[in-house]
Design a protein around this motif. Structure first.
Motif, PDB file in Angstrom:
ATOM      1  N   LEU A  24      -0.520 -13.965  -6.078  1.00  0.00           N
ATOM      2  CA  LEU A  24      -0.632 -14.854  -7.239  1.00  0.00           C
ATOM      3  C   LEU A  24       0.112 -16.206  -7.338  1.00  0.00           C
ATOM      4  CD1 LEU A  24       0.060 -12.461 -10.499  1.00  0.00           C
ATOM      5  CD2 LEU A  24      -2.114 -12.977  -9.224  1.00  0.00           C
ATOM      6  N   ILE A  25       0.981 -16.152  -6.556  1.00  0.00           N
ATOM      7  CA  ILE A  25       1.674 -17.578  -6.034  1.00  0.00           C
ATOM      8  C   ILE A  25       0.717 -18.369  -5.221  1.00  0.00           C
ATOM      9  CG2 ILE A  25       3.806 -18.710  -5.077  1.00  0.00           C
ATOM     10  CD1 ILE A  25       5.507 -16.236  -5.969  1.00  0.00           C
ATOM     11  N   LEU A  26       0.397 -17.426  -3.974  1.00  0.00           N
ATOM     12  CA  LEU A  26      -0.661 -18.172  -3.154  1.00  0.00           C
ATOM     13  C   LEU A  26      -1.682 -18.863  -3.533  1.00  0.00           C
ATOM     14  CD1 LEU A  26      -0.652 -18.975  -0.066  1.00  0.00           C
ATOM     15  CD2 LEU A  26      -1.899 -16.883  -0.005  1.00  0.00           C
ATOM     16  N   ALA A  27      -2.335 -17.977  -4.697  1.00  0.00           N
ATOM     17  CA  ALA A  27      -3.485 -18.461  -5.375  1.00  0.00           C
ATOM     18  C   ALA A  27      -3.224 -19.760  -6.393  1.00  0.00           C
ATOM     19  CB  ALA A  27      -4.193 -17.440  -6.150  1.00  0.00           C
ATOM     20  N   GLY A  28      -2.013 -19.851  -6.881  1.00  0.00           N
ATOM     21  CA  GLY A  28      -1.715 -20.900  -7.863  1.00  0.00           C
ATOM     22  C   GLY A  28      -1.515 -22.002  -6.831  1.00  0.00           C
ATOM     23  N   ILE A  29      -0.896 -21.870  -5.613  1.00  0.00           N
ATOM     24  CA  ILE A  29      -0.702 -23.093  -4.987  1.00  0.00           C
ATOM     25  C   ILE A  29      -1.814 -23.826  -4.404  1.00  0.00           C
ATOM     26  CG2 ILE A  29       0.132 -23.853  -2.742  1.00  0.00           C
ATOM     27  CD1 ILE A  29       2.369 -21.718  -2.958  1.00  0.00           C
TER      28      ILE A  29
ATOM     29  N   ILE B  52      -5.004 -23.535  -5.910  1.00  0.00           N
ATOM     30  CA  ILE B  52      -5.519 -24.170  -6.808  1.00  0.00           C
ATOM     31  C   ILE B  52      -4.723 -25.643  -7.191  1.00  0.00           C
ATOM     32  CG2 ILE B  52      -5.801 -24.230  -9.666  1.00  0.00           C
ATOM     33  CD1 ILE B  52      -6.180 -20.859  -9.371  1.00  0.00           C
ATOM     34  N   ALA B  53      -3.681 -25.605  -7.398  1.00  0.00           N
ATOM     35  CA  ALA B  53      -3.039 -26.823  -7.291  1.00  0.00           C
ATOM     36  C   ALA B  53      -3.275 -27.834  -6.426  1.00  0.00           C
ATOM     37  CB  ALA B  53      -1.161 -26.659  -7.226  1.00  0.00           C
ATOM     38  N   LEU B  54      -3.308 -27.297  -4.957  1.00  0.00           N
ATOM     39  CA  LEU B  54      -3.761 -28.207  -3.924  1.00  0.00           C
ATOM     40  C   LEU B  54      -5.083 -28.805  -4.192  1.00  0.00           C
ATOM     41  CD1 LEU B  54      -2.267 -26.242  -0.799  1.00  0.00           C
ATOM     42  CD2 LEU B  54      -1.579 -28.530  -1.858  1.00  0.00           C
ATOM     43  N   PHE B  55      -6.207 -28.020  -4.655  1.00  0.00           N
ATOM     44  CA  PHE B  55      -7.524 -28.513  -4.956  1.00  0.00           C
ATOM     45  C   PHE B  55      -7.433 -29.524  -6.050  1.00  0.00           C
ATOM     46  CE2 PHE B  55     -11.301 -28.183  -7.191  1.00  0.00           C
ATOM     47  CZ  PHE B  55     -12.436 -28.188  -5.913  1.00  0.00           C
ATOM     48  N   ILE B  56      -6.690 -29.422  -7.024  1.00  0.00           N
ATOM     49  CA  ILE B  56      -6.839 -30.334  -7.960  1.00  0.00           C
ATOM     50  C   ILE B  56      -6.130 -31.774  -7.372  1.00  0.00           C
ATOM     51  CG2 ILE B  56      -5.686 -31.250 -10.201  1.00  0.00           C
ATOM     52  CD1 ILE B  56      -5.787 -28.230 -10.951  1.00  0.00           C
ATOM     53  N   PHE B  57      -4.909 -31.533  -6.780  1.00  0.00           N
ATOM     54  CA  PHE B  57      -4.460 -32.753  -6.242  1.00  0.00           C
ATOM     55  C   PHE B  57      -5.132 -33.444  -5.058  1.00  0.00           C
ATOM     56  CE2 PHE B  57      -0.247 -30.790  -7.320  1.00  0.00           C
ATOM     57  CZ  PHE B  57       0.185 -31.712  -8.249  1.00  0.00           C
ATOM     58  N   GLY B  58      -5.954 -32.493  -4.474  1.00  0.00           N
ATOM     59  CA  GLY B  58      -6.829 -33.104  -3.387  1.00  0.00           C
ATOM     60  C   GLY B  58      -7.890 -34.156  -4.106  1.00  0.00           C
ATOM     61  N   LEU B  59      -8.144 -33.693  -5.407  1.00  0.00           N
ATOM     62  CA  LEU B  59      -9.230 -34.503  -5.922  1.00  0.00           C
ATOM     63  C   LEU B  59      -8.531 -35.946  -6.492  1.00  0.00           C
ATOM     64  CD1 LEU B  59     -11.054 -31.598  -7.621  1.00  0.00           C
ATOM     65  CD2 LEU B  59     -11.861 -32.771  -5.685  1.00  0.00           C
ATOM     66  N   LEU B  60      -7.287 -35.795  -6.750  1.00  0.00           N
ATOM     67  CA  LEU B  60      -6.716 -36.827  -7.545  1.00  0.00           C
ATOM     68  C   LEU B  60      -5.807 -37.651  -6.462  1.00  0.00           C
ATOM     69  CD1 LEU B  60      -4.997 -35.142 -10.699  1.00  0.00           C
ATOM     70  CD2 LEU B  60      -7.121 -36.348 -10.796  1.00  0.00           C
TER      71      LEU B  60
ATOM     72  N   SER C 131      -2.057 -24.789   4.266  1.00  0.00           N
ATOM     73  CA  SER C 131      -2.054 -25.671   3.040  1.00  0.00           C
ATOM     74  C   SER C 131      -2.840 -27.041   3.817  1.00  0.00           C
ATOM     75  CB  SER C 131      -0.863 -26.088   2.705  1.00  0.00           C
ATOM     76  OG  SER C 131      -0.117 -24.867   2.271  1.00  0.00           O
ATOM     77  N   ILE C 132      -2.312 -27.495   4.869  1.00  0.00           N
ATOM     78  CA  ILE C 132      -2.863 -28.707   5.322  1.00  0.00           C
ATOM     79  C   ILE C 132      -4.219 -28.441   5.574  1.00  0.00           C
ATOM     80  CG2 ILE C 132      -2.847 -30.192   7.208  1.00  0.00           C
ATOM     81  CD1 ILE C 132       0.192 -29.918   7.569  1.00  0.00           C
ATOM     82  N   ALA C 133      -4.733 -27.220   6.335  1.00  0.00           N
ATOM     83  CA  ALA C 133      -6.116 -27.110   6.577  1.00  0.00           C
ATOM     84  C   ALA C 133      -6.914 -27.282   5.294  1.00  0.00           C
ATOM     85  CB  ALA C 133      -6.200 -25.980   7.136  1.00  0.00           C
ATOM     86  N   PHE C 134      -6.468 -26.396   4.320  1.00  0.00           N
ATOM     87  CA  PHE C 134      -7.252 -26.377   3.081  1.00  0.00           C
ATOM     88  C   PHE C 134      -7.405 -27.565   2.365  1.00  0.00           C
ATOM     89  CE2 PHE C 134      -7.356 -25.942  -1.479  1.00  0.00           C
ATOM     90  CZ  PHE C 134      -8.397 -25.184  -1.726  1.00  0.00           C
ATOM     91  N   ILE C 135      -6.416 -28.647   2.232  1.00  0.00           N
ATOM     92  CA  ILE C 135      -6.404 -29.959   1.957  1.00  0.00           C
ATOM     93  C   ILE C 135      -7.513 -30.808   2.464  1.00  0.00           C
ATOM     94  CG2 ILE C 135      -5.111 -32.280   1.828  1.00  0.00           C
ATOM     95  CD1 ILE C 135      -4.443 -30.694  -0.454  1.00  0.00           C
TER      96      ILE C 135
END
Length: 421
Positions: A187-192, A194-202, A240-244
Protein backbone atom coordinates in the motif's frame (compact mmCIF):
# COMPACT_ATOMS: atom_id res chain seq x y z
CA UNK A 1 -41.78 -18.59 17.87
CA UNK A 2 -38.38 -18.56 19.59
CA UNK A 3 -36.63 -18.69 16.20
CA UNK A 4 -38.68 -15.73 14.97
CA UNK A 5 -37.88 -13.72 18.09
CA UNK A 6 -34.22 -14.67 17.79
CA UNK A 7 -34.17 -13.53 14.16
CA UNK A 8 -35.78 -10.21 15.06
CA UNK A 9 -33.32 -9.41 17.85
CA UNK A 10 -30.22 -10.65 16.01
CA UNK A 11 -30.70 -8.37 13.01
CA UNK A 12 -28.62 -5.20 13.32
CA UNK A 13 -31.47 -2.72 13.11
CA UNK A 14 -29.14 0.25 13.57
CA UNK A 15 -27.63 -0.47 10.15
CA UNK A 16 -31.08 -1.03 8.67
CA UNK A 17 -32.24 2.36 10.00
CA UNK A 18 -29.18 4.11 8.50
CA UNK A 19 -29.99 2.44 5.18
CA UNK A 20 -33.60 3.65 5.30
CA UNK A 21 -32.48 7.16 6.30
CA UNK A 22 -30.06 7.44 3.37
CA UNK A 23 -32.64 6.08 0.91
CA UNK A 24 -35.18 8.63 2.13
CA UNK A 25 -32.65 11.47 1.91
CA UNK A 26 -31.83 10.39 -1.62
CA UNK A 27 -35.47 10.23 -2.65
CA UNK A 28 -36.25 13.76 -1.44
CA UNK A 29 -33.08 15.20 -2.98
CA UNK A 30 -33.80 13.57 -6.33
CA UNK A 31 -37.25 15.18 -6.10
CA UNK A 32 -35.58 18.54 -5.54
CA UNK A 33 -32.92 18.02 -8.23
CA UNK A 34 -35.32 17.24 -11.11
CA UNK A 35 -38.55 18.73 -9.77
CA UNK A 36 -41.23 19.14 -12.45
CA UNK A 37 -44.15 21.44 -11.67
CA UNK A 38 -46.35 19.48 -14.07
CA UNK A 39 -45.66 16.35 -11.99
CA UNK A 40 -45.49 17.65 -8.40
CA UNK A 41 -46.26 14.34 -6.68
CA UNK A 42 -43.13 12.77 -5.22
CA UNK A 43 -44.46 9.29 -6.06
CA UNK A 44 -45.42 10.04 -9.70
CA UNK A 45 -44.00 7.06 -11.66
CA UNK A 46 -43.55 9.25 -14.76
CA UNK A 47 -40.69 11.08 -13.03
CA UNK A 48 -37.25 10.12 -11.74
CA UNK A 49 -38.33 10.66 -8.15
CA UNK A 50 -41.39 8.48 -8.67
CA UNK A 51 -39.25 5.71 -10.15
CA UNK A 52 -36.77 6.05 -7.29
CA UNK A 53 -39.65 5.55 -4.84
CA UNK A 54 -40.56 2.31 -6.62
CA UNK A 55 -36.93 1.19 -6.52
CA UNK A 56 -36.68 2.00 -2.81
CA UNK A 57 -39.77 -0.14 -2.14
CA UNK A 58 -38.22 -2.86 -4.27
CA UNK A 59 -34.95 -2.47 -2.36
CA UNK A 60 -36.71 -2.87 0.99
CA UNK A 61 -38.43 -6.02 -0.29
CA UNK A 62 -35.11 -7.31 -1.65
CA UNK A 63 -33.43 -6.63 1.70
CA UNK A 64 -36.24 -8.48 3.47
CA UNK A 65 -35.85 -11.50 1.19
CA UNK A 66 -32.09 -11.56 1.85
CA UNK A 67 -32.73 -11.59 5.60
CA UNK A 68 -35.08 -14.56 5.25
CA UNK A 69 -32.58 -16.70 3.33
CA UNK A 70 -30.27 -19.22 4.97
CA UNK A 71 -26.80 -17.74 5.56
CA UNK A 72 -25.18 -20.74 3.87
CA UNK A 73 -26.96 -19.81 0.65
CA UNK A 74 -24.55 -16.95 -0.07
CA UNK A 75 -21.35 -18.94 0.35
CA UNK A 76 -22.70 -21.97 -1.52
CA UNK A 77 -23.91 -20.05 -4.58
CA UNK A 78 -21.09 -17.51 -4.74
CA UNK A 79 -19.49 -19.10 -7.87
CA UNK A 80 -22.90 -18.98 -9.59
CA UNK A 81 -23.38 -15.28 -8.75
CA UNK A 82 -19.88 -14.46 -10.01
CA UNK A 83 -20.35 -16.45 -13.23
CA UNK A 84 -23.71 -14.83 -13.96
CA UNK A 85 -22.29 -11.33 -13.57
CA UNK A 86 -19.39 -12.19 -15.90
CA UNK A 87 -21.89 -13.41 -18.51
CA UNK A 88 -23.85 -10.15 -18.12
CA UNK A 89 -20.64 -8.12 -18.47
CA UNK A 90 -19.95 -9.91 -21.77
CA UNK A 91 -23.57 -9.50 -22.88
CA UNK A 92 -23.59 -5.76 -22.21
CA UNK A 93 -20.65 -5.35 -24.62
CA UNK A 94 -22.73 -7.04 -27.33
CA UNK A 95 -26.29 -5.77 -26.83
CA UNK A 96 -25.77 -3.03 -24.25
CA UNK A 97 -27.18 0.46 -24.56
CA UNK A 98 -24.67 3.29 -24.90
CA UNK A 99 -25.36 6.22 -22.56
CA UNK A 100 -22.90 9.09 -22.24
CA UNK A 101 -20.18 7.16 -24.07
CA UNK A 102 -20.43 4.07 -21.84
CA UNK A 103 -21.98 0.85 -23.11
CA UNK A 104 -22.88 -0.26 -19.61
CA UNK A 105 -26.63 -0.90 -19.58
CA UNK A 106 -28.90 -3.70 -20.76
CA UNK A 107 -32.41 -2.47 -21.55
CA UNK A 108 -35.15 -4.62 -19.98
CA UNK A 109 -38.37 -2.84 -20.92
CA UNK A 110 -38.18 0.60 -19.31
CA UNK A 111 -35.60 -0.61 -16.79
CA UNK A 112 -31.87 -0.36 -17.55
CA UNK A 113 -29.79 -3.03 -15.83
CA UNK A 114 -26.17 -2.09 -15.11
CA UNK A 115 -24.21 -5.35 -14.62
CA UNK A 116 -21.11 -3.55 -13.31
CA UNK A 117 -23.01 -2.58 -10.16
CA UNK A 118 -23.86 -6.19 -9.35
CA UNK A 119 -20.32 -7.31 -10.25
CA UNK A 120 -19.08 -5.49 -7.14
CA UNK A 121 -21.39 -7.65 -5.02
CA UNK A 122 -20.44 -10.98 -6.59
CA UNK A 123 -16.72 -10.11 -6.51
CA UNK A 124 -16.88 -9.34 -2.78
CA UNK A 125 -18.59 -12.70 -2.21
CA UNK A 126 -16.13 -14.75 -4.28
CA UNK A 127 -13.12 -12.96 -2.80
CA UNK A 128 -14.45 -13.72 0.69
CA UNK A 129 -15.08 -17.35 -0.17
CA UNK A 130 -11.62 -17.86 -1.63
CA UNK A 131 -9.67 -16.04 1.08
CA UNK A 132 -11.57 -17.92 3.80
CA UNK A 133 -10.68 -21.29 2.26
CA UNK A 134 -8.31 -23.61 4.08
CA UNK A 135 -4.60 -23.12 3.32
CA UNK A 136 -5.16 -19.82 1.47
CA UNK A 137 -2.83 -17.01 2.60
CA UNK A 138 -2.34 -13.74 0.76
CA UNK A 139 1.28 -13.76 1.92
CA UNK A 140 1.85 -16.64 -0.53
CA UNK A 141 2.31 -15.66 -4.18
CA UNK A 142 -0.10 -18.23 -5.62
CA UNK A 143 -2.94 -17.25 -3.29
CA UNK A 144 -2.31 -13.56 -3.89
CA UNK A 145 -2.36 -13.97 -7.68
CA UNK A 146 -5.65 -15.90 -7.58
CA UNK A 147 -7.21 -13.25 -5.32
CA UNK A 148 -6.04 -10.52 -7.69
CA UNK A 149 -7.45 -12.45 -10.64
CA UNK A 150 -10.87 -12.58 -8.94
CA UNK A 151 -10.74 -8.79 -8.71
CA UNK A 152 -9.17 -8.04 -12.10
CA UNK A 153 -11.38 -10.18 -14.37
CA UNK A 154 -14.60 -8.14 -13.89
CA UNK A 155 -12.51 -5.00 -13.56
CA UNK A 156 -11.01 -5.47 -17.05
CA UNK A 157 -14.39 -6.29 -18.58
CA UNK A 158 -15.93 -3.14 -17.09
CA UNK A 159 -13.00 -1.10 -18.40
CA UNK A 160 -13.93 -2.30 -21.91
CA UNK A 161 -17.34 -0.58 -21.67
CA UNK A 162 -15.54 1.82 -20.83
CA UNK A 163 -16.74 2.71 -17.31
CA UNK A 164 -13.72 4.20 -15.55
CA UNK A 165 -15.58 4.99 -12.33
CA UNK A 166 -16.81 1.44 -11.72
CA UNK A 167 -13.42 0.07 -12.79
CA UNK A 168 -11.60 2.05 -10.11
CA UNK A 169 -14.02 0.85 -7.40
CA UNK A 170 -12.47 -2.63 -7.60
CA UNK A 171 -9.08 -1.17 -6.69
CA UNK A 172 -10.47 -0.47 -3.20
CA UNK A 173 -10.60 -4.23 -2.55
CA UNK A 174 -6.82 -4.18 -2.09
CA UNK A 175 -7.58 -3.10 1.49
CA UNK A 176 -9.42 -6.41 2.02
CA UNK A 177 -6.18 -8.20 1.11
CA UNK A 178 -4.31 -5.92 3.52
CA UNK A 179 -6.70 -6.87 6.34
CA UNK A 180 -6.02 -10.52 5.57
CA UNK A 181 -2.24 -10.21 5.78
CA UNK A 182 -0.93 -8.41 2.69
CA UNK A 183 2.13 -6.35 3.62
CA UNK A 184 1.55 -2.68 4.27
CA UNK A 185 4.60 -2.04 2.10
CA UNK A 186 2.45 -2.77 -0.96
CA UNK A 187 0.00 0.00 0.00
CA UNK A 188 2.85 2.38 0.84
CA UNK A 189 4.51 1.65 -2.51
CA UNK A 190 1.25 2.25 -4.36
CA UNK A 191 0.78 5.54 -2.50
CA UNK A 192 4.32 6.63 -3.36
CA UNK A 193 3.83 5.95 -7.07
CA UNK A 194 0.52 7.84 -7.12
CA UNK A 195 2.24 10.79 -5.42
CA UNK A 196 5.14 10.61 -7.86
CA UNK A 197 2.72 10.60 -10.79
CA UNK A 198 0.99 13.75 -9.50
CA UNK A 199 4.31 15.49 -8.77
CA UNK A 200 5.50 14.43 -12.20
CA UNK A 201 2.66 16.42 -13.75
CA UNK A 202 3.20 19.49 -11.58
CA UNK A 203 7.00 19.76 -11.52
CA UNK A 204 9.97 19.28 -13.81
CA UNK A 205 11.49 15.78 -13.54
CA UNK A 206 14.90 17.13 -12.58
CA UNK A 207 13.55 18.59 -9.33
CA UNK A 208 11.79 15.37 -8.35
CA UNK A 209 14.82 13.23 -9.18
CA UNK A 210 16.96 15.55 -7.07
CA UNK A 211 14.58 15.15 -4.14
CA UNK A 212 14.61 11.37 -4.54
CA UNK A 213 18.41 11.27 -4.53
CA UNK A 214 18.57 13.43 -1.39
CA UNK A 215 16.02 11.29 0.47
CA UNK A 216 17.66 8.03 -0.62
CA UNK A 217 21.14 9.32 0.20
CA UNK A 218 20.04 10.41 3.67
CA UNK A 219 18.42 7.02 4.35
CA UNK A 220 21.53 5.15 3.20
CA UNK A 221 23.75 7.35 5.39
CA UNK A 222 21.58 6.76 8.46
CA UNK A 223 21.29 2.99 7.92
CA UNK A 224 24.76 2.45 6.39
CA UNK A 225 25.34 -0.65 8.54
CA UNK A 226 22.13 -2.33 7.48
CA UNK A 227 22.71 -3.94 4.08
CA UNK A 228 19.06 -4.94 3.63
CA UNK A 229 17.79 -1.38 4.06
CA UNK A 230 20.53 -0.04 1.78
CA UNK A 231 19.56 -2.56 -0.91
CA UNK A 232 15.82 -1.80 -0.61
CA UNK A 233 16.43 1.96 -0.61
CA UNK A 234 18.64 1.72 -3.69
CA UNK A 235 16.03 -0.39 -5.52
CA UNK A 236 13.24 2.02 -4.57
CA UNK A 237 15.36 4.94 -5.75
CA UNK A 238 16.01 3.37 -9.16
CA UNK A 239 12.35 2.39 -9.62
CA UNK A 240 11.14 5.85 -8.59
CA UNK A 241 13.49 7.64 -10.98
CA UNK A 242 12.55 5.27 -13.81
CA UNK A 243 8.86 5.85 -13.11
CA UNK A 244 9.24 9.64 -13.06
CA UNK A 245 10.90 9.52 -16.47
CA UNK A 246 7.95 7.53 -17.89
CA UNK A 247 5.20 9.81 -16.50
CA UNK A 248 5.06 12.03 -19.64
CA UNK A 249 4.69 8.96 -21.87
CA UNK A 250 1.98 7.43 -19.65
CA UNK A 251 0.09 10.72 -19.49
CA UNK A 252 0.28 11.39 -23.23
CA UNK A 253 -0.13 7.91 -24.74
CA UNK A 254 -1.97 5.75 -22.19
CA UNK A 255 -4.39 8.10 -20.44
CA UNK A 256 -7.24 9.13 -22.74
CA UNK A 257 -7.77 12.73 -23.79
CA UNK A 258 -10.98 13.32 -21.81
CA UNK A 259 -9.24 11.90 -18.72
CA UNK A 260 -6.26 14.22 -19.25
CA UNK A 261 -8.62 17.18 -19.51
CA UNK A 262 -10.25 16.28 -16.18
CA UNK A 263 -6.91 15.72 -14.45
CA UNK A 264 -5.54 19.03 -15.79
CA UNK A 265 -8.63 20.81 -14.53
CA UNK A 266 -8.29 19.18 -11.11
CA UNK A 267 -4.60 19.99 -10.76
CA UNK A 268 -5.05 23.56 -11.99
CA UNK A 269 -2.91 22.97 -15.07
CA UNK A 270 -5.86 24.24 -17.13
CA UNK A 271 -9.09 26.07 -16.40
CA UNK A 272 -12.16 26.02 -18.61
CA UNK A 273 -15.25 26.96 -16.61
CA UNK A 274 -17.39 26.67 -19.74
CA UNK A 275 -16.00 23.26 -20.64
CA UNK A 276 -14.38 20.55 -18.52
CA UNK A 277 -14.55 22.63 -15.34
CA UNK A 278 -18.20 23.63 -15.73
CA UNK A 279 -19.80 20.83 -13.70
CA UNK A 280 -17.49 21.13 -10.72
CA UNK A 281 -17.61 24.94 -10.72
CA UNK A 282 -21.43 24.98 -10.72
CA UNK A 283 -21.47 22.27 -8.06
CA UNK A 284 -19.20 24.30 -5.78
CA UNK A 285 -21.35 27.39 -6.35
CA UNK A 286 -24.45 25.40 -5.38
CA UNK A 287 -22.87 23.94 -2.23
CA UNK A 288 -21.36 27.28 -1.17
CA UNK A 289 -24.61 29.18 -1.71
CA UNK A 290 -26.35 26.93 0.84
CA UNK A 291 -24.30 28.51 3.66
CA UNK A 292 -25.13 27.20 7.14
CA UNK A 293 -28.77 26.11 6.98
CA UNK A 294 -29.45 25.97 3.24
CA UNK A 295 -32.00 27.72 1.04
CA UNK A 296 -34.79 25.34 1.93
CA UNK A 297 -36.47 22.38 0.26
CA UNK A 298 -37.19 23.02 -3.45
CA UNK A 299 -35.72 26.53 -3.07
CA UNK A 300 -32.24 25.98 -4.53
CA UNK A 301 -31.71 28.26 -7.52
CA UNK A 302 -28.77 26.30 -8.93
CA UNK A 303 -30.91 23.19 -8.59
CA UNK A 304 -34.21 24.57 -9.87
CA UNK A 305 -32.67 26.10 -12.99
CA UNK A 306 -30.57 23.02 -13.83
CA UNK A 307 -27.17 24.69 -13.74
CA UNK A 308 -25.49 21.47 -12.62
CA UNK A 309 -25.62 18.54 -15.10
CA UNK A 310 -26.25 15.02 -13.76
CA UNK A 311 -27.56 16.51 -10.52
CA UNK A 312 -29.77 13.57 -9.64
CA UNK A 313 -26.93 11.06 -10.11
CA UNK A 314 -23.22 11.90 -9.86
CA UNK A 315 -23.75 15.41 -8.46
CA UNK A 316 -26.63 14.72 -6.08
CA UNK A 317 -24.60 15.95 -3.09
CA UNK A 318 -24.61 19.54 -4.36
CA UNK A 319 -28.42 19.48 -3.97
CA UNK A 320 -27.90 18.58 -0.32
CA UNK A 321 -25.39 21.41 0.07
CA UNK A 322 -27.56 24.06 -1.56
CA UNK A 323 -30.92 23.25 0.03
CA UNK A 324 -29.78 21.83 3.37
CA UNK A 325 -26.62 23.87 3.81
CA UNK A 326 -23.54 23.00 5.83
CA UNK A 327 -25.66 21.48 8.60
CA UNK A 328 -27.40 19.10 6.20
CA UNK A 329 -24.16 18.21 4.44
CA UNK A 330 -22.45 17.36 7.74
CA UNK A 331 -25.47 15.23 8.69
CA UNK A 332 -25.27 13.22 5.47
CA UNK A 333 -21.48 12.81 5.72
CA UNK A 334 -21.90 11.80 9.37
CA UNK A 335 -24.44 9.12 8.42
CA UNK A 336 -22.03 7.64 5.89
CA UNK A 337 -19.10 7.65 8.31
CA UNK A 338 -21.27 6.04 10.98
CA UNK A 339 -22.44 3.42 8.47
CA UNK A 340 -18.89 2.57 7.35
CA UNK A 341 -17.63 2.33 10.94
CA UNK A 342 -20.65 0.20 11.79
CA UNK A 343 -19.88 -2.15 8.90
CA UNK A 344 -16.28 -2.52 10.07
CA UNK A 345 -17.56 -3.20 13.60
CA UNK A 346 -19.91 -5.88 12.25
CA UNK A 347 -17.08 -7.41 10.22
CA UNK A 348 -14.73 -7.59 13.20
CA UNK A 349 -17.22 -9.34 15.44
CA UNK A 350 -17.80 -12.19 12.99
CA UNK A 351 -16.75 -15.69 13.99
CA UNK A 352 -16.65 -16.81 10.36
CA UNK A 353 -13.69 -15.73 8.19
CA UNK A 354 -16.04 -15.65 5.19
CA UNK A 355 -18.35 -13.14 6.91
CA UNK A 356 -15.47 -11.00 8.17
CA UNK A 357 -13.76 -10.77 4.80
CA UNK A 358 -17.05 -10.07 3.03
CA UNK A 359 -17.80 -7.31 5.55
CA UNK A 360 -14.52 -5.59 4.76
CA UNK A 361 -15.33 -5.84 1.06
CA UNK A 362 -18.63 -4.04 1.68
CA UNK A 363 -16.89 -1.34 3.72
CA UNK A 364 -14.28 -0.77 0.98
CA UNK A 365 -16.83 -0.47 -1.84
CA UNK A 366 -19.17 1.88 0.05
CA UNK A 367 -16.31 4.05 1.34
CA UNK A 368 -14.80 4.40 -2.13
CA UNK A 369 -18.14 5.48 -3.61
CA UNK A 370 -18.78 7.89 -0.74
CA UNK A 371 -15.31 9.46 -0.79
CA UNK A 372 -15.01 9.84 -4.57
CA UNK A 373 -18.58 11.05 -5.18
CA UNK A 374 -18.52 13.75 -2.53
CA UNK A 375 -14.92 14.58 -3.40
CA UNK A 376 -15.76 15.25 -7.06
CA UNK A 377 -18.65 17.58 -6.16
CA UNK A 378 -16.28 19.85 -4.22
CA UNK A 379 -13.36 19.54 -6.62
CA UNK A 380 -11.20 17.46 -4.26
CA UNK A 381 -10.80 14.63 -6.79
CA UNK A 382 -11.04 14.46 -10.59
CA UNK A 383 -14.54 14.03 -12.02
CA UNK A 384 -15.39 10.32 -12.22
CA UNK A 385 -18.86 9.04 -12.94
CA UNK A 386 -19.77 7.23 -9.74
CA UNK A 387 -23.03 7.24 -7.72
CA UNK A 388 -23.48 8.13 -4.05
CA UNK A 389 -24.67 4.91 -2.34
CA UNK A 390 -28.42 4.78 -1.59
CA UNK A 391 -28.80 8.47 -2.49
CA UNK A 392 -28.09 8.85 -6.22
CA UNK A 393 -30.83 8.11 -8.74
CA UNK A 394 -30.74 4.62 -10.24
CA UNK A 395 -32.29 1.22 -9.69
CA UNK A 396 -29.23 -0.93 -10.41
CA UNK A 397 -27.09 1.12 -8.03
CA UNK A 398 -29.66 1.07 -5.23
CA UNK A 399 -30.40 -2.64 -5.49
CA UNK A 400 -26.74 -3.67 -5.75
CA UNK A 401 -25.86 -1.66 -2.64
CA UNK A 402 -28.92 -3.13 -0.92
CA UNK A 403 -27.65 -6.64 -1.70
CA UNK A 404 -24.17 -5.72 -0.47
CA UNK A 405 -25.39 -4.33 2.83
CA UNK A 406 -28.22 -6.72 3.67
CA UNK A 407 -26.12 -9.79 2.91
CA UNK A 408 -23.71 -8.59 5.60
CA UNK A 409 -26.60 -7.91 7.97
CA UNK A 410 -27.87 -11.45 7.36
CA UNK A 411 -24.44 -13.01 7.91
CA UNK A 412 -24.07 -10.96 11.09
CA UNK A 413 -27.48 -12.10 12.40
CA UNK A 414 -26.24 -15.68 12.17
CA UNK A 415 -22.74 -15.05 13.55
CA UNK A 416 -23.30 -17.27 16.58
CA UNK A 417 -23.72 -20.17 14.19
CA UNK A 418 -20.75 -19.11 12.08
CA UNK A 419 -20.59 -20.59 8.60
CA UNK A 420 -17.49 -21.97 7.01
CA UNK A 421 -16.90 -21.79 3.29
Amino acid sequence: MNNQRSFFFNVDWITVLIYLALCTIGWFNIHAAVYDETHPSIIDPATQYGKQFIWIIGGVVLGGVVLLLDSRFFSALTPVFYSVTLVLLVLVLVVGRNVGGNQAWIAIGTFRLQPSEFAKYSTCLLLARYLSSVNVKVTELKSLLIALMIIFVPMIMIKMQPDDGSTLVFCSLIFVLYREGLSANVLILAGIFIALFIFGLLMKPIYIIGAILIIAGTAIAIFRRNKKIILLTSAAMVLSIAFILTVPFIYTHIIKEHQRVRIDEWLGRASNLKGAGYNVNQSKIAIGSGKLWGKGYLQGTQTRFSFVPEQSTDFIFCTVGEEWGFAGSVTVVGLYLFLILRIIYLAERQRSPFSRIYGYGVACVIFFHFFINIGLTIGAVPVIGIPLPFVSYGGSSLWSFTLLLFTLIKLDSNRMGAINS
